[in-house]
Design a protein around this motif. Structure first.
Motif, PDB file in Angstrom:
ATOM      1  N   LYS A 332     -40.614  25.367 135.057  1.00 52.98           N
ATOM      2  CA  LYS A 332     -39.631  25.992 134.163  1.00 52.98           C
ATOM      3  C   LYS A 332     -39.457  25.174 132.887  1.00 52.98           C
ATOM      4  O   LYS A 332     -39.475  25.717 131.770  1.00 52.98           O
ATOM      5  N   LEU A 333     -39.314  23.863 133.043  1.00 55.98           N
ATOM      6  CA  LEU A 333     -39.130  22.996 131.878  1.00 55.98           C
ATOM      7  C   LEU A 333     -40.374  22.975 130.999  1.00 55.98           C
ATOM      8  O   LEU A 333     -40.268  22.987 129.765  1.00 55.98           O
ATOM      9  N   TYR A 334     -41.544  22.963 131.637  1.00 55.48           N
ATOM     10  CA  TYR A 334     -42.774  22.942 130.833  1.00 55.48           C
ATOM     11  C   TYR A 334     -42.956  24.275 130.108  1.00 55.48           C
ATOM     12  O   TYR A 334     -43.493  24.315 128.992  1.00 55.48           O
ATOM     13  N   GLY A 335     -42.504  25.363 130.737  1.00 58.58           N
ATOM     14  CA  GLY A 335     -42.545  26.654 130.071  1.00 58.58           C
ATOM     15  C   GLY A 335     -41.681  26.685 128.827  1.00 58.58           C
ATOM     16  O   GLY A 335     -42.001  27.363 127.836  1.00 58.58           O
ATOM     17  N   GLU A 336     -40.581  25.945 128.847  1.00 65.69           N
ATOM     18  CA  GLU A 336     -39.739  25.833 127.657  1.00 65.69           C
ATOM     19  C   GLU A 336     -40.419  24.962 126.598  1.00 65.69           C
ATOM     20  O   GLU A 336     -40.298  25.219 125.394  1.00 65.69           O
ATOM     21  N   PHE A 337     -41.125  23.936 127.071  1.00 68.09           N
ATOM     22  CA  PHE A 337     -41.800  23.019 126.152  1.00 68.09           C
ATOM     23  C   PHE A 337     -43.003  23.683 125.481  1.00 68.09           C
ATOM     24  O   PHE A 337     -43.181  23.615 124.263  1.00 68.09           O
ATOM     25  N   LYS A 338     -43.846  24.345 126.305  1.00 67.51           N
ATOM     26  CA  LYS A 338     -45.032  25.027 125.775  1.00 67.51           C
ATOM     27  C   LYS A 338     -45.162  26.389 126.452  1.00 67.51           C
ATOM     28  O   LYS A 338     -45.785  26.513 127.504  1.00 67.51           O
ATOM     29  N   PRO A 339     -44.572  27.415 125.875  1.00 66.66           N
ATOM     30  CA  PRO A 339     -44.660  28.746 126.479  1.00 66.66           C
ATOM     31  C   PRO A 339     -46.099  29.240 126.530  1.00 66.66           C
ATOM     32  O   PRO A 339     -46.928  28.875 125.699  1.00 66.66           O
ATOM     33  N   GLY A 340     -46.372  30.066 127.546  1.00 68.42           N
ATOM     34  CA  GLY A 340     -47.694  30.657 127.656  1.00 68.42           C
ATOM     35  C   GLY A 340     -48.371  30.318 128.962  1.00 68.42           C
ATOM     36  O   GLY A 340     -48.306  29.167 129.433  1.00 68.42           O
ATOM     37  N   ALA A 341     -49.043  31.317 129.557  1.00 65.19           N
ATOM     38  CA  ALA A 341     -49.694  31.147 130.860  1.00 65.19           C
ATOM     39  C   ALA A 341     -50.788  30.089 130.819  1.00 65.19           C
ATOM     40  O   ALA A 341     -50.971  29.325 131.772  1.00 65.19           O
ATOM     41  N   HIS A 342     -51.526  30.017 129.706  1.00 67.02           N
ATOM     42  CA  HIS A 342     -52.610  29.049 129.585  1.00 67.02           C
ATOM     43  C   HIS A 342     -52.078  27.622 129.687  1.00 67.02           C
ATOM     44  O   HIS A 342     -52.652  26.777 130.393  1.00 67.02           O
ATOM     45  N   HIS A 343     -50.997  27.348 128.988  1.00 68.03           N
ATOM     46  CA  HIS A 343     -50.413  26.001 129.008  1.00 68.03           C
ATOM     47  C   HIS A 343     -49.913  25.651 130.414  1.00 68.03           C
ATOM     48  O   HIS A 343     -50.061  24.505 130.862  1.00 68.03           O
ATOM     49  N   LEU A 344     -49.310  26.648 131.088  1.00 63.60           N
ATOM     50  CA  LEU A 344     -48.805  26.378 132.431  1.00 63.60           C
ATOM     51  C   LEU A 344     -49.946  26.087 133.407  1.00 63.60           C
ATOM     52  O   LEU A 344     -49.834  25.200 134.260  1.00 63.60           O
ATOM     53  N   ARG A 345     -51.043  26.810 133.277  1.00 67.06           N
ATOM     54  CA  ARG A 345     -52.189  26.552 134.163  1.00 67.06           C
ATOM     55  C   ARG A 345     -52.745  25.152 133.940  1.00 67.06           C
ATOM     56  O   ARG A 345     -53.090  24.449 134.892  1.00 67.06           O
ATOM     57  N   PHE A 347     -51.077  22.613 132.802  1.00 64.54           N
ATOM     58  CA  PHE A 347     -50.070  21.676 133.324  1.00 64.54           C
ATOM     59  C   PHE A 347     -50.224  21.522 134.831  1.00 64.54           C
ATOM     60  O   PHE A 347     -50.207  20.402 135.364  1.00 64.54           O
ATOM     61  N   GLU A 348     -50.379  22.637 135.544  1.00 61.68           N
ATOM     62  CA  GLU A 348     -50.512  22.585 137.000  1.00 61.68           C
ATOM     63  C   GLU A 348     -51.786  21.848 137.405  1.00 61.68           C
ATOM     64  O   GLU A 348     -51.802  21.118 138.404  1.00 61.68           O
ATOM     65  N   THR A 349     -52.860  22.030 136.616  1.00 63.35           N
ATOM     66  CA  THR A 349     -54.105  21.308 136.898  1.00 63.35           C
ATOM     67  C   THR A 349     -53.909  19.802 136.767  1.00 63.35           C
ATOM     68  O   THR A 349     -54.331  19.021 137.630  1.00 63.35           O
ATOM     69  N   ASN A 350     -53.253  19.393 135.696  1.00 64.70           N
ATOM     70  CA  ASN A 350     -52.998  17.962 135.478  1.00 64.70           C
ATOM     71  C   ASN A 350     -52.040  17.405 136.530  1.00 64.70           C
ATOM     72  O   ASN A 350     -52.211  16.274 137.003  1.00 64.70           O
ATOM     73  N   LEU A 351     -51.052  18.204 136.886  1.00 66.79           N
ATOM     74  CA  LEU A 351     -50.088  17.776 137.897  1.00 66.79           C
ATOM     75  C   LEU A 351     -50.787  17.543 139.230  1.00 66.79           C
ATOM     76  O   LEU A 351     -50.551  16.533 139.907  1.00 66.79           O
ATOM     77  N   GLU A 352     -51.663  18.453 139.614  1.00 65.46           N
ATOM     78  CA  GLU A 352     -52.389  18.313 140.875  1.00 65.46           C
ATOM     79  C   GLU A 352     -53.301  17.091 140.847  1.00 65.46           C
ATOM     80  O   GLU A 352     -53.454  16.390 141.861  1.00 65.46           O
ATOM     81  N   GLU A 353     -53.905  16.815 139.696  1.00 67.02           N
ATOM     82  CA  GLU A 353     -54.770  15.637 139.583  1.00 67.02           C
ATOM     83  C   GLU A 353     -53.967  14.356 139.777  1.00 67.02           C
ATOM     84  O   GLU A 353     -54.406  13.425 140.463  1.00 67.02           O
ATOM     85  N   ILE A 354     -52.769  14.299 139.198  1.00 63.50           N
ATOM     86  CA  ILE A 354     -51.894  13.135 139.377  1.00 63.50           C
ATOM     87  C   ILE A 354     -51.546  12.959 140.853  1.00 63.50           C
ATOM     88  O   ILE A 354     -51.637  11.847 141.409  1.00 63.50           O
ATOM     89  N   LEU A 355     -51.144  14.046 141.501  1.00 65.95           N
ATOM     90  CA  LEU A 355     -50.745  13.970 142.903  1.00 65.95           C
ATOM     91  C   LEU A 355     -51.922  13.571 143.789  1.00 65.95           C
ATOM     92  O   LEU A 355     -51.751  12.823 144.754  1.00 65.95           O
ATOM     93  N   GLN A 356     -53.115  14.054 143.461  1.00 68.91           N
ATOM     94  CA  GLN A 356     -54.280  13.718 144.268  1.00 68.91           C
ATOM     95  C   GLN A 356     -54.630  12.237 144.158  1.00 68.91           C
ATOM     96  O   GLN A 356     -54.956  11.585 145.155  1.00 68.91           O
TER      97      GLN A 356
END
Length: 564
Positions: A332-345, A347-356
């Protein structure tokens, strides 16, 4: 509780009763109209459901149960807790009752009562009198018959004690519904204090100030920091002691008022600098401790032994639901920072890489570094807009993964887990999910009966000793804890408790101590003695009071009273 869901007739009753109160007691009418948090109360088919901690209570207890031990024998009746409108109607219908006083700590429950029916006649004639919150001191020790709501009597334990014993001259306010609430009450009550519980998160600021000015406590004892504490202490000139004992995701704001009367005690050494950098003057490190009145070896019946005995046990949260909510918040916060489905995807890719990357090695915390690299601009955006810190949110997500991962490793050893339903994911690994543990009764039996009690610390908090460790040792239980420098500073490792370094070491030591129960028992006995001598809750509280009393005597700006 949504107003839209209420019967219009109920709202009409509320309006008429408040208008009547305006004529009789305008101060109370105004206080009942102040804003109050309402997420803890639900009306379901005119039944009142109260959420307290993790539990939900149906407050509409049958009349027979409410009156079975308290037949009405006096002309004046004091009803402790407004959770049963039916009981109010019943008492008012008794011709022998000349006056009924209804008190509750929660303005919302009194509002619900006033929605029940038109009480304007009884209010006008004085047959019905309402009392809210700190008004209780006007009735403490009074000569009337007390009928208490059994559920609310247990929840409002400090107020019920004060009603019976009187308010006295030594007074303290504590915060309810937190870890250490009952421990703090016991500590102060045993020292002759009248204790009142004040919900700083739910009650309006006006009601908070009204309470403090009327009660005139020597101290406000708060568990976990709440924004505005410094301003409150400055305005009321009442010393505040805040013991920070839980993780928090909110950001610290620099107090606009003086912090001269606000003392902060942190269970994490790292938080000391954080509070000092935010402008707080009195900040100290203070680890947690066990209340020896509540935590002691339990005596179990044969049936209890069969239920609670376990080769290995863990009591605590899986954090899975919390992690899911934090992920949603991040998106939700990242959607406010950078709206758009591409940016969210992305973000989720980078988030998963960090967690991995973090999953590959749970012994080294890398999220701070990685999140700063991937999300530097997003972190700045959140900081500028006072949003929760993404680093903290991601860290909590990883902490949940670590906890589940570590316990999956020892599940085949006969692991029993008490906590939230998220732990059911480990049943396929051999763990047995036991449900929630009752903090003030059941938990002692678990710690005493288990051969090995486990502690798995939060990933990013390797500088603390969790309460679980102190409590387990106080109950005479053997604990296998994750190593940290702080544990080594407070305890004699391998003599008072045993530590593991990683999930492989955890599995190895669980196997060893299941084969050597006598060695584990000897270590547990020394660990309990260490808690009694050095880590008791009362010792921690005495240290808090010494800090405050000493500073107040030096400044002489406020009487030191008898805190120490």
């Amino acid at each position: 509780m949504k107003i839209d869901d209420l019967d219009p007739l109920s709202l009409a009753h509320l309006q008429k009763n408040i208008q009547t109160l305006q004529q009789i007691n305008p101060s109370l009418a105004n206080r009942l109209a102040l804003p109050v948090g309402d997420d803890h109360v639900k009306l379901q088919n005119r039944q009142i459901v109260l959420t307290h901690g993790r539990n939900q209570y149906q407050l509409n207890v049958p009349l027979e149960q409410l009156l079975k031990d308290a037949p009405i024998v006096k002309e004046v009746v004091f009803l402790f807790g407004a959770g049963s409108p039916a009981l109010v109607r019943h008492v008012l219908d008794q011709s022998s009752v000349s006056r009924l006083i209804v008190w509750d700590r929660d303005p919302l429950l009194l509002r619900i009562l006033l929605m029940e029916r038109d009480f304007s006649e009884e209010l006008t004639k004085g047959r019905l009198q309402l009392a809210l919150g700190i008004d209780l001191i006007d009735f403490a020790g009074g000569n009337f018959q007390i009928i208490s709501h059994p559920i609310l009597q247990d929840i409002y334990f400090s107020e019920y004690t004060m009603l019976l014993e009187g308010a006295g001259t030594k007074r303290v306010v504590i915060t309810p519904e937190t870890l250490y609430s009952k421990e703090a009450f016991t500590f102060f009550h045993q020292r002759g204090y009248a204790v009142y519980s004040l919900d700083l998160r739910r009650i309006s600021l006006e009601e908070i100030q009204y309470t403090l000015f009327k009660f005139k406590p020597e101290l406000l004892f708060v568990v976990n920091y709440i924004s505005g504490l410094a301003e409150l202490s400055q305005k009321t000139q009442i010393p505040v002691a805040c013991w920070e004992i839980d993780p928090f995701v909110d950001r610290l704001s620099r107090p606009p008022a003086s912090t001269e009367l606000c003392w902060i005690f942190c269970y994490r050494p790292a938080l000391v600098d954080e509070f000092k950098n935010a402008g707080f003057k009195h900040v100290y490190y203070l680890p947690m401790g066990a209340d020896l009145h509540l935590r002691r070896p339990a005596k179990l019946t044969p049936q209890e032994k069969e239920y609670y005995q376990a080769p290995v046990s863990f009591v605590g949260s899986s954090m899975l639901e919390q992690a899911l909510n934090f992920r949603k918040l991040l998106l939700k916060l990242y959607g406010e920072f950078k709206p758009g489905a591409h940016h969210l995807r992305q973000f989720e890719t980078n988030l998963e890489e960090i967690l991995q990357i973090q999953r590959d090695n749970f012994t080294r915390f890398v999220i701070q570094e990685l999140a700063t690299y991937y999300f530097h601009d997003f972190i700045q955006f959140c900081e500028q807009n006072r949003h929760p810190d993404p680093v903290v949110l991601i860290s909590e997500m990883a902490a949940s993964e670590k906890r589940v991962n570590y316990l999956s490793v020892v599940s085949p050893y006969g692991l029993k887990i008490w906590g939230d339903k998220g732990w059911q994911v480990l049943e396929s690994y051999g763990a047995q999910y036991m449900g929630y543990a009752g903090r003030h009764h059941e938990i002692n039996k678990i710690y005493t009966a288990s051969q090995i009690n486990l502690d798995v610390n939060r990933l990013y908090q390797n500088d603390i000793v969790p309460l679980r460790i102190f409590d387990t040792l106080a109950c005479g239980g053997f604990i296998l804890a994750e190593y940290s420098e702080e544990i080594e500073r407070l305890f004699d490792i391998d003599k008072e408790l045993v530590c593991y370094q990683n999930h492989t070491d955890l599995s190895k030591k669980v196997h060893y101590f299941l084969q050597h129960p006598q060695e584990a028992r000897q270590i547990a006995e020394k660990g309990r003695q260490a808690v009694i001598e050095k880590h008791a809750f009362a010792l921690r509280m005495q240290k808090i009071l010494r800090h405050i009393s000493s500073a107040m005597k030096k400044t002489e700006t406020t009487p030191a009273h008898s805190l120490a």
